[in-house]
Structures are given as C-alpha cells and as structure tokens.
Design a protein around this motif. Structure first.
Motif, PDB file in Angstrom:
ATOM      1  N   VAL A 158       4.914   9.979 -19.888  1.00 24.43           N
ATOM      2  CA  VAL A 158       3.933   9.753 -18.824  1.00 24.43           C
ATOM      3  C   VAL A 158       3.118   8.503 -19.097  1.00 24.43           C
ATOM      4  O   VAL A 158       2.857   7.687 -18.200  1.00 24.43           O
ATOM      5  N   TRP A 159       2.708   8.293 -20.345  1.00 24.92           N
ATOM      6  CA  TRP A 159       1.927   7.103 -20.705  1.00 24.92           C
ATOM      7  C   TRP A 159       2.739   5.822 -20.458  1.00 24.92           C
ATOM      8  O   TRP A 159       2.231   4.862 -19.912  1.00 24.92           O
ATOM      9  N   ASP A 160       4.045   5.857 -20.877  1.00 25.87           N
ATOM     10  CA  ASP A 160       4.856   4.637 -20.804  1.00 25.87           C
ATOM     11  C   ASP A 160       5.373   4.345 -19.403  1.00 25.87           C
ATOM     12  O   ASP A 160       5.471   3.171 -19.012  1.00 25.87           O
ATOM     13  N   HIS A 161       5.712   5.382 -18.644  1.00 28.18           N
ATOM     14  CA  HIS A 161       6.389   5.162 -17.367  1.00 28.18           C
ATOM     15  C   HIS A 161       5.530   5.444 -16.139  1.00 28.18           C
ATOM     16  O   HIS A 161       5.961   5.123 -15.020  1.00 28.18           O
ATOM     17  N   ALA A 162       4.358   6.004 -16.324  1.00 30.48           N
ATOM     18  CA  ALA A 162       3.517   6.310 -15.165  1.00 30.48           C
ATOM     19  C   ALA A 162       2.161   5.605 -15.239  1.00 30.48           C
ATOM     20  O   ALA A 162       1.788   4.854 -14.330  1.00 30.48           O
ATOM     21  N   THR A 180       3.852  14.591 -11.270  1.00 30.86           N
ATOM     22  CA  THR A 180       4.250  14.680 -12.684  1.00 30.86           C
ATOM     23  C   THR A 180       3.191  15.408 -13.505  1.00 30.86           C
ATOM     24  O   THR A 180       3.505  16.253 -14.354  1.00 30.86           O
ATOM     25  N   MET A 181       1.936  15.083 -13.249  1.00 33.66           N
ATOM     26  CA  MET A 181       0.858  15.740 -13.992  1.00 33.66           C
ATOM     27  C   MET A 181       0.782  17.227 -13.658  1.00 33.66           C
ATOM     28  O   MET A 181       0.526  18.058 -14.534  1.00 33.66           O
ATOM     29  N   GLU A 182       1.000  17.572 -12.400  1.00 36.66           N
ATOM     30  CA  GLU A 182       0.993  18.992 -12.029  1.00 36.66           C
ATOM     31  C   GLU A 182       2.144  19.730 -12.708  1.00 36.66           C
ATOM     32  O   GLU A 182       1.976  20.865 -13.177  1.00 36.66           O
ATOM     33  N   ALA A 183       3.311  19.081 -12.777  1.00 43.12           N
ATOM     34  CA  ALA A 183       4.451  19.727 -13.442  1.00 43.12           C
ATOM     35  C   ALA A 183       4.186  19.918 -14.929  1.00 43.12           C
ATOM     36  O   ALA A 183       4.542  20.937 -15.513  1.00 43.12           O
ATOM     37  N   LEU A 184       3.525  18.920 -15.533  1.00 47.62           N
ATOM     38  CA  LEU A 184       3.189  19.037 -16.954  1.00 47.62           C
ATOM     39  C   LEU A 184       2.206  20.183 -17.181  1.00 47.62           C
ATOM     40  O   LEU A 184       2.363  20.970 -18.127  1.00 47.62           O
ATOM     41  N   ALA A 185       1.200  20.294 -16.321  1.00 46.53           N
ATOM     42  CA  ALA A 185       0.227  21.376 -16.460  1.00 46.53           C
ATOM     43  C   ALA A 185       0.895  22.740 -16.278  1.00 46.53           C
ATOM     44  O   ALA A 185       0.590  23.705 -16.993  1.00 46.53           O
ATOM     45  N   ALA A 186       1.819  22.832 -15.319  1.00 45.12           N
ATOM     46  CA  ALA A 186       2.505  24.085 -15.100  1.00 45.12           C
ATOM     47  C   ALA A 186       3.382  24.454 -16.298  1.00 45.12           C
ATOM     48  O   ALA A 186       3.468  25.622 -16.694  1.00 45.12           O
ATOM     49  N   ALA A 187       4.025  23.452 -16.909  1.00 47.82           N
ATOM     50  CA  ALA A 187       4.870  23.725 -18.071  1.00 47.82           C
ATOM     51  C   ALA A 187       4.050  24.212 -19.252  1.00 47.82           C
ATOM     52  O   ALA A 187       4.452  25.135 -19.979  1.00 47.82           O
ATOM     53  N   LEU A 188       2.874  23.611 -19.434  1.00 46.04           N
ATOM     54  CA  LEU A 188       2.015  24.050 -20.539  1.00 46.04           C
ATOM     55  C   LEU A 188       1.489  25.461 -20.306  1.00 46.04           C
ATOM     56  O   LEU A 188       1.372  26.261 -21.237  1.00 46.04           O
ATOM     57  N   ALA A 189       1.170  25.760 -19.052  1.00 42.44           N
ATOM     58  CA  ALA A 189       0.653  27.099 -18.752  1.00 42.44           C
ATOM     59  C   ALA A 189       1.714  28.180 -18.912  1.00 42.44           C
ATOM     60  O   ALA A 189       1.412  29.345 -19.202  1.00 42.44           O
ATOM     61  N   PRO A 248       0.822  -1.231   0.000  1.00 50.98           N
ATOM     62  CA  PRO A 248       0.000   0.000   0.000  1.00 50.98           C
ATOM     63  C   PRO A 248       0.840   1.259   0.000  1.00 50.98           C
ATOM     64  O   PRO A 248       0.508   2.255  -0.653  1.00 50.98           O
ATOM     65  N   GLN A 249       1.982   1.237   0.755  1.00 50.17           N
ATOM     66  CA  GLN A 249       2.843   2.416   0.797  1.00 50.17           C
ATOM     67  C   GLN A 249       3.460   2.693  -0.582  1.00 50.17           C
ATOM     68  O   GLN A 249       3.574   3.830  -1.017  1.00 50.17           O
ATOM     69  N   ARG A 250       3.819   1.571  -1.280  1.00 55.11           N
ATOM     70  CA  ARG A 250       4.394   1.739  -2.615  1.00 55.11           C
ATOM     71  C   ARG A 250       3.378   2.310  -3.584  1.00 55.11           C
ATOM     72  O   ARG A 250       3.696   3.185  -4.398  1.00 55.11           O
ATOM     73  N   LYS A 251       2.135   1.812  -3.500  1.00 55.70           N
ATOM     74  CA  LYS A 251       1.089   2.345  -4.362  1.00 55.70           C
ATOM     75  C   LYS A 251       0.833   3.822  -4.067  1.00 55.70           C
ATOM     76  O   LYS A 251       0.604   4.613  -4.986  1.00 55.70           O
ATOM     77  N   LEU A 252       0.867   4.202  -2.770  1.00 56.48           N
ATOM     78  CA  LEU A 252       0.646   5.595  -2.402  1.00 56.48           C
ATOM     79  C   LEU A 252       1.759   6.470  -2.954  1.00 56.48           C
ATOM     80  O   LEU A 252       1.531   7.578  -3.452  1.00 56.48           O
ATOM     81  N   THR A 253       3.015   5.968  -2.886  1.00 53.79           N
ATOM     82  CA  THR A 253       4.144   6.737  -3.410  1.00 53.79           C
ATOM     83  C   THR A 253       4.021   6.926  -4.913  1.00 53.79           C
ATOM     84  O   THR A 253       4.276   8.010  -5.448  1.00 53.79           O
ATOM     85  N   GLU A 254       3.649   5.849  -5.620  1.00 53.49           N
ATOM     86  CA  GLU A 254       3.472   5.954  -7.069  1.00 53.49           C
ATOM     87  C   GLU A 254       2.363   6.935  -7.414  1.00 53.49           C
ATOM     88  O   GLU A 254       2.493   7.719  -8.363  1.00 53.49           O
ATOM     89  N   ARG A 255       1.292   6.911  -6.652  1.00 51.09           N
ATOM     90  CA  ARG A 255       0.192   7.816  -6.928  1.00 51.09           C
ATOM     91  C   ARG A 255       0.613   9.268  -6.736  1.00 51.09           C
ATOM     92  O   ARG A 255       0.285  10.141  -7.550  1.00 51.09           O
ATOM     93  N   ARG A 256       1.348   9.532  -5.651  1.00 49.29           N
ATOM     94  CA  ARG A 256       1.818  10.907  -5.417  1.00 49.29           C
ATOM     95  C   ARG A 256       2.779  11.348  -6.509  1.00 49.29           C
ATOM     96  O   ARG A 256       2.750  12.497  -6.958  1.00 49.29           O
ATOM     97  N   TRP A 257       3.628  10.394  -6.952  1.00 51.10           N
ATOM     98  CA  TRP A 257       4.585  10.734  -7.996  1.00 51.10           C
ATOM     99  C   TRP A 257       3.871  11.057  -9.302  1.00 51.10           C
ATOM    100  O   TRP A 257       4.230  11.988 -10.018  1.00 51.10           O
ATOM    101  N   ILE A 258       2.818  10.290  -9.608  1.00 58.10           N
ATOM    102  CA  ILE A 258       2.048  10.552 -10.835  1.00 58.10           C
ATOM    103  C   ILE A 258       1.354  11.902 -10.742  1.00 58.10           C
ATOM    104  O   ILE A 258       1.350  12.688 -11.695  1.00 58.10           O
ATOM    105  N   GLU A 259       0.765  12.187  -9.568  1.00 60.37           N
ATOM    106  CA  GLU A 259       0.099  13.480  -9.401  1.00 60.37           C
ATOM    107  C   GLU A 259       1.085  14.637  -9.543  1.00 60.37           C
ATOM    108  O   GLU A 259       0.783  15.648 -10.190  1.00 60.37           O
TER     109      GLU A 259
END
Length: 419
Positions: free
Chosen positions: A73-77, A16-25, A3-14
């Motif tokens: 993001v598609w391939d690694h997240a 990454t997505m926030e960084a992508l949104a910030a870069a586009l903006a 569960p801790q690993r899944k939580l870490t992966e989820r936070r990492w994905i979130e």
C-alpha cells in the motif's frame, strides 16, 4: 481526464484500505470461532495445546501478510499519490514510516495472536518463557512505535533542511537541525525507556532525582557555556543577522559575519582578522546590521567652506557633483546638501547621499571627494584649515607694577632687603 483519474485512484485507495481493515478484523473472529469449535477439534484428536499452536501459526502468517500489504500500500498507493503533490513533506513522511509501520503491524498482530491463541492454556501462560516472550514483544512494540514517531520527526526536519533552510542559505540551520536531531533521538529514547520500565514495575523516581541533581551540578559548572548555547538558539530563532552580513558592535568593531555557531560567532574584520565573540555577549549587545533590510547605504559627509564663501554657489556645485556620479542613487531619497552650523574656522555643510551597496561606500566616497576638490578649485571655493588669530600688545602698553613683600611684624628684615 486528470480529475477523473484522481477520483478513480482515490476510490481505489479507499477500497484497498477497507479490504485491509476487513482482513485484519477477520483474524479476531477466526480466533473466536476456534473456541466454539473446540469440541469438534477434540473429536478429531487435536489437543487444546496443539490447537493453540496452530492458531498462533495462523496469526503469525497473517501478521507477515499484513506487513507485506502495508508495504505494498505504501509503495503502490500512497507514495505515487504523494509524489504528485507540490510539497515533498508527505513523501518524506511516508518513506520514513514505511519500515517502522510494517514492523509495528507485525508485532501488534503477533501479540494479539499470542494472547488469543493461548488463552485458557495455563501450561503455556504460566511458563516462565511466556513472560519473557510477552516482555520481549512489548519492548519490541514500544521500540517500533518510537521509531515510527521519530521517523515522522526526522522526515519533517529533512524537509525543513532541503526546502526551507536551503532558501535561506543559513549555515546555522544545519547546525540547529543536527543538534535537534540528537535531542529528539534522546527524548524519544527516554520516553521509550520510561514506558518499558513502568511496564516491568521498575521505579525510576530515584533515577530521575539523581539525574536532576547531576544536571543541576553540570549546569552550575558550565553555566557560561550553557548561556552561550542558549544565546545561540536565540540567534538562530531571532536571526538578527546571517553569514555574509556586515555588522557593527557597540564597541565600534565592524566586519562581515563568517559563521554563527552554538557557542560563538566569528566575524571577519576589515584587517582580515577573525573576531570570535561569545553568543551571550552578542545577545546582550547592540548590533547594527548594514545588510538589513537591503544593501543600500546612506553616506553622511561633513564639509567646511571658508567664511565669506557664497553658500548657494557652494551647495549648487556640490549637488552637481553628486548628481553627476553614476552610482549615487536618487532613491530612497535624492542627494542633498545642508548648511549645519558656524564652525570656528569654517561654514559647516553636510552632504547626504545613497549608494546601492555598502561594500562600495569607500570607493564611491573617494570618487565623490576627488570630484568635489576639483570642482572647488575650478570655482575658487576655499576649503579652510583650522586657524587662530593671535593679537599681541606691545610692552609699552603693559603697565609694570612691582610688589614688595613686607616682613611679618616683630621679625628682623633680611640682609640686603629694601623697605
């Protein structure tokens, strides 16, 4: 730990997505700051046109980077997480949308960059090539969005074909999916064409009216074929039978279903001949499916014994024969013998018993009948044949009467006649 690993992966994905949104903006804010820095650029000797092309190059580079980020993001997240789920639907959707999503991202940022970079530059926006460029971008973006939507639908159909239809083992699913893929492709292409034509101001009302008239004419010309195809869809959805089932039509024809097509259904008869029946007739006919809900089959066998037979003794002998056969089942009901009526030549009985598979009904019926004949011969029970008793009365007992016909009044009697 998991569960801790899944939580870490989820936070990492979130993250990454926030960084992508910030870069586009950030690309939009850079374009705004460029307008404010115009005097400084003029002081450096850079013309507005050159500045526009520079910023358009920056937008293009950003679009390329954003498409690469989407692919990463598609391939690694997303895909590694989706592969750990129980269903394969999410994996199929992600794999089908990975390419179209990169294309849509690149085209969207390119169009945004072109509008932002060349805003206020009539030398570019009033040029005929600008309209062609914007139109080409719009068409490509519509096609990319259409491909993205069709990729989702295609992935869902592939998932249904491999996970759902494979469990039913029905050939009709594959035919239905092939047809639905072609229909979905046509529908998405038609929607994309409509959007593009509307963008360029092309009136398609007349084209739609012409297509409607042509469709109506084709429908009248091929109404039987269309009726069979619609009935085929009904059979696919309703599933009154499937390939391998034994069915009986209202006409009494019985056979095993070989294939259910879009236009007709083929049935293999007991004579090893193929019966092809249009689906429209099947949809309207009464069908008996011996394979549903399971392969168990009830046999009803009429039997007659001679008048004067001890019926209790005959029924006991019949039940002994039925219970002694290893393939006569006791479920869902035990074997039974019923006295059903008084026939012209016999006392009528009815044997009712279950067998495990309808394919074995003729063999088991033969074995049971042979055992009944042997048992009746041993017990001295007679199976009568149809017979009639004729009672003839002698000629002496039948009174004779001679009738003499009288000629009509006023007519001469015939020669040789007697009165």
């Amino acid at each position: 730990m998991a569960p801790q690993r899944k939580l870490t992966e989820r936070r990492w994905i979130e993250a990454t997505m926030e960084a992508l949104a910030a870069a586009l903006a950030s690309f939009g804010s850079r374009a705004a700051r460029a307008e404010e820095a115009a005097p400084t650029a003029g002081a450096l000797g850079i013309s507005p046109l050159a500045k526009g092309w520079i910023w358009f190059g920056v937008w293009l580079a950003g679009a390329v980077v954003a498409s690469k980020v989407v692919h990463w993001v598609w391939d690694h997240a997303l895909l590694p997480v989706a592969r750990r789920t129980k269903t394969t639907l999410d994996v199929g959707v992600l794999e089908a949308t990975r390419g179209p999503m990169r294309w849509v991202m690149f085209l969207a940022l390119t169009e945004m960059g072109a509008k932002a970079s060349f805003r206020g530059l009539p030398s570019v926006t009033d040029h005929p090539a600008w309209g062609l460029f914007q139109g080409a971008l719009y068409v490509a973006l519509v096609l990319g969005g259409t491909g993205l939507a069709y990729g989702v639908v295609h992935a869902v159909m592939d998932w249904y074909s491999h996970d759902v239809a494979a469990r039913t083992k029905a050939h009709v699913d594959s035919q239905f999916l092939v047809l639905f893929r072609k229909l979905a492709k046509f529908v998405f292409f038609f929607i994309a064409a409509t959007i593009v034509f509307d963008h360029f101001g092309v009136q398609i009302t007349g084209l739609l009216a012409t297509a409607g008239v042509m469709s109506l004419a084709i429908a009248f010309a091929a109404q039987e074929t269309i009726a069979n195809m619609i009935s085929g869809f009904v059979l696919m959805i309703d599933r009154p039978f499937k390939p391998g089932d034994r069915i009986q039509f209202g006409s009494g024809q019985t056979g095993d279903v070989l294939d259910i097509g879009l236009r007709s259904t083929r049935v293999l008869s007991f004579d090893n001949t193929v019966i092809t029946v249009p689906n429209a007739e099947i949809a309207k006919a009464q069908i008996i499916n011996f394979s549903a809900p399971d392969a168990q089959f009830k046999i009803r066998a009429p039997l007659g014994v001679a008048y004067g037979t001890d019926l209790r003794k005959a029924k006991a002998a019949l039940l002994d024969v039925l219970n002694a056969h290893p393939e006569v089942r006791g479920e869902p009901a035990p074997p039974a013998v019923f006295f059903t009526g008084f026939g012209e030549s016999a006392l009528e009985l009815m044997l009712v018993y279950w067998v495990g598979d309808y394919h074995d009904q003729f063999r088991i019926r033969d074995e049971v009948n042979m055992a009944i004949k042997d048992r009746f011969e041993a017990e001295g029970i007679e199976i009568p044949f149809p017979q009639r008793d004729l009672h003839i009365r002698s000629a002496a007992e039948i009174p004779l009467r001679r009738e003499v016909r009288q000629p009509p009044a006023g007519s001469e009697p015939a020669a040789g006649s007697q009165t």
